[in-house]
Design an enzyme around this catalytic site. Structure first.
Site, PDB file in Angstrom:
ATOM      1  CG  PHE A 135      -1.865   1.190   1.185  1.00  0.00           C
ATOM      2  CD1 PHE A 135      -3.064   1.090   0.485  1.00  0.00           C
ATOM      3  CD2 PHE A 135      -1.556   2.404   1.779  1.00  0.00           C
ATOM      4  CE1 PHE A 135      -3.936   2.169   0.396  1.00  0.00           C
ATOM      5  CE2 PHE A 135      -2.417   3.488   1.700  1.00  0.00           C
ATOM      6  CZ  PHE A 135      -3.612   3.361   1.002  1.00  0.00           C
ATOM      7  CG  ASP A 220       5.649   3.619   1.767  1.00  0.00           C
ATOM      8  OD1 ASP A 220       5.669   4.166   2.885  1.00  0.00           O
ATOM      9  OD2 ASP A 220       4.643   3.572   1.046  1.00  0.00           O
ATOM     10  CE  LYS A 249      -0.170   5.392   7.788  1.00  0.00           C
ATOM     11  NZ  LYS A 249      -1.574   5.620   8.056  1.00  0.00           N
TER      12      LYS A 249
HETATM   13  N1  PLP Z   1       2.473   4.326   2.473  1.00  0.00           N
HETATM   14  C1  PLP Z   1       2.126   3.497   3.476  1.00  0.00           C
HETATM   15  C2  PLP Z   1       3.017   2.342   3.804  1.00  0.00           C
HETATM   16  C3  PLP Z   1       0.957   3.709   4.203  1.00  0.00           C
HETATM   17  O1  PLP Z   1       0.625   2.876   5.195  1.00  0.00           O
HETATM   18  C4  PLP Z   1       0.145   4.808   3.872  1.00  0.00           C
HETATM   19  C5  PLP Z   1      -1.111   5.053   4.580  1.00  0.00           C
HETATM   20  O2  PLP Z   1      -1.673   4.182   5.212  1.00  0.00           O
HETATM   21  C6  PLP Z   1       0.549   5.651   2.815  1.00  0.00           C
HETATM   22  C7  PLP Z   1       1.715   5.380   2.155  1.00  0.00           C
HETATM   23  C8  PLP Z   1      -0.275   6.835   2.433  1.00  0.00           C
HETATM   24  O3  PLP Z   1      -0.158   7.823   3.394  1.00  0.00           O
HETATM   25  P1  PLP Z   1      -1.200   9.046   3.437  1.00  0.00           P
HETATM   26  O4  PLP Z   1      -2.526   8.466   3.799  1.00  0.00           O
HETATM   27  O5  PLP Z   1      -0.629   9.973   4.465  1.00  0.00           O
HETATM   28  O6  PLP Z   1      -1.208   9.648   2.077  1.00  0.00           O
END
Ligand code: PLP
Length: 400
Positions: A135, A220, A249
């Site tokens: 994700f 990520d 986050k």
């Molecule tokens: N990358 C990862 C691993 C995530 O868990 C999330 C959100 O859950 C995101 C990216 C996206 O982050 P945002 O919701 O702040 O755009």
């Protein structure tokens, strides 16, 4: 104060219906506890989805926010600001990176990483390989990078240049590499995908493929960074250093922010005018992030996260052994742990979460496979005991 039901009724009338929400309007948070509009208290093992790592309304972070709000709230990136620079210096002093780009969210940090990877790759090298089950966000490019079909449906055609490789399969990953590939993007531990850590050998193999084929490795760490796994960034424990890392986050403990970190050499590919964000590096968010980072980096904090993570994993392992018909095991790192459900457990996953909510415990069902525990990192052993007792009660009572 109005009741939950009043807020829910009003809210249901006004929003684009993108969210499935718990039936509660939260009005206050402190530490690991939330209170709703009816005055009911919850033990929060979700932390705003791995955001409030220092707990709700940490007094030092709140003080930093208030102080900055009275000084300068926004000025744009046409100027330098003190909180931005302090934040960048702290991030760099405590990571592999030499350069930072500041954004407002995880998806935006990933967008910056994807754009940088393409620019750095040069003409014709635009493809990014990510993993099935991953994700990476909800913008079109990060949805395309996300390796879960359910997030793609209805949004096709997705932007070109994204390929997904099966999880845990190095030969398949190498097979996916072409002349067009510029980077491999992965989460060191898939959070939304069901709390699935990538094994150390697998990560080392991914790094080796990047070296062999001259690709950038992008981690990520939007969900697993900022102390969640027991080190500031997860990569520090994995024996693999990425070329680009994204964070968001928990970076400002609840204020919107994102960051992309990289080396001098790679950063040079994004020159003036190639990328920007009006709000990126907002002074209040940066002041909150500086305060947050200083607490996470203070002596002993991360060692405690590791200890509490082990304790949480132990408690969940005991529960899995006690409820083998519903739970098949435990996986995670530090204070992101998942109780992996059996087929029977999965069939009742949403009902288990609803029953826990009624009992005042907030967890969620990640990747349709695991009950995910991501408490604030300031959680106490007594609160972990309390969580385990509620979970045990619900799994025993089977109120579904
Ligand atoms: N990358 C990862 C691993 C995530 O868990 C999330 C959100 O859950 C995101 C990216 C996206 O982050 P945002 O919701 O702040 O755009």
């Amino acid at each position: 104060m109005s009741s939950n039901q009043e807020w829910i009724t009003r809210s249901d009338r006004v929003f684009v219906p993108t969210y499935t929400r718990f039936p509660a309007a939260i009005v206050e948070g402190k530490g690991c506890r939330l209170t709703d509009a009816d005055g009911k208290e919850y033990l929060d093992f979700l932390a705003g989805i791995a955001v409030c790592n220092l707990g709700h309304c940490h007094p030092t972070v709140t003080a930093a926010i208030c102080a900055q709000a009275g000084k300068l709230t926004h000025v744009s990136n046409l100027f330098h600001t003190q909180p931005q620079t302090e934040l960048a210096e702290l991030l760099l002093a405590n990571s592999f990176a030499d350069r930072v780009f500041l954004a407002n969210s995880g998806a935006e940090a990933n967008e910056a990483a994807l754009k940088l990877a393409r620019k750095h790759g040069g003409p014709g090298r635009y493809e990014v390989i990510s993993l099935l089950g991953s994700f990476h966000g909800r913008t079109l490019a990060t949805v395309a990078a996300t390796g879960q079909a359910k997030f793609h449906q209805g949004f096709e055609p997705l932007p070109a240049g994204f390929v997904h490789a099966p999880f845990g399969d190095l030969p398949a990953l190498e097979k996916a590499i072409t002349q067009e590939t510029c980077a491999i993007l992965c989460e060191p531990l898939q959070g939304e995908g069901g709390v699935r850590p990538l094994e150390l050998e697998y990560l080392a193999g991914i790094k080796a493929l990047c070296k062999k084929h001259d690709l950038l490795l992008i981690f990520d760490e939007v969900q697993v960074g900022m102390g969640r796994t027991g080190s500031l960034f997860a990569y520090e424990q994995l024996g693999v250093t990425p070329d680009i890392l994204t964070s968001a986050k928990a970076l400002a403990n609840g204020l919107p922010i994102g960051a992309m970190l990289t080396t001098d050499r790679i950063a040079a590919s994004l020159g003036p005018g190639t990328h920007a964000s009006t709000f990126g590096g907002n002074p209040i968010a940066c002041a909150a992030a500086v305060a947050t980072l200083k607490i996470i980096l203070a002596d002993g904090f991360l060692a405690e996260v590791k200890q509490k993570g082990d304790y949480l994993a132990q408690k969940l392992t005991t529960l899995a052994a006690k409820h083998p018909e519903l739970a098949g095991g435990v996986r995670g790192r530090g204070l992101i742990q998942g109780l992996v459900l059996t087929d029977e457990g999965i069939a009742h996953g949403p009902a288990i979460i609803a029953a826990l909510f009624k009992e005042g415990l907030l967890l969620n069902f990640a990747g349709n496979t695991a009950l995910r525990c991501i408490p604030p990192l300031v959680v106490s052993e007594a609160e972990i005991d309390e969580m385990a007792a509620i979970l045990d009660r619900v799994l025993t009572a089977k109120p579904w």
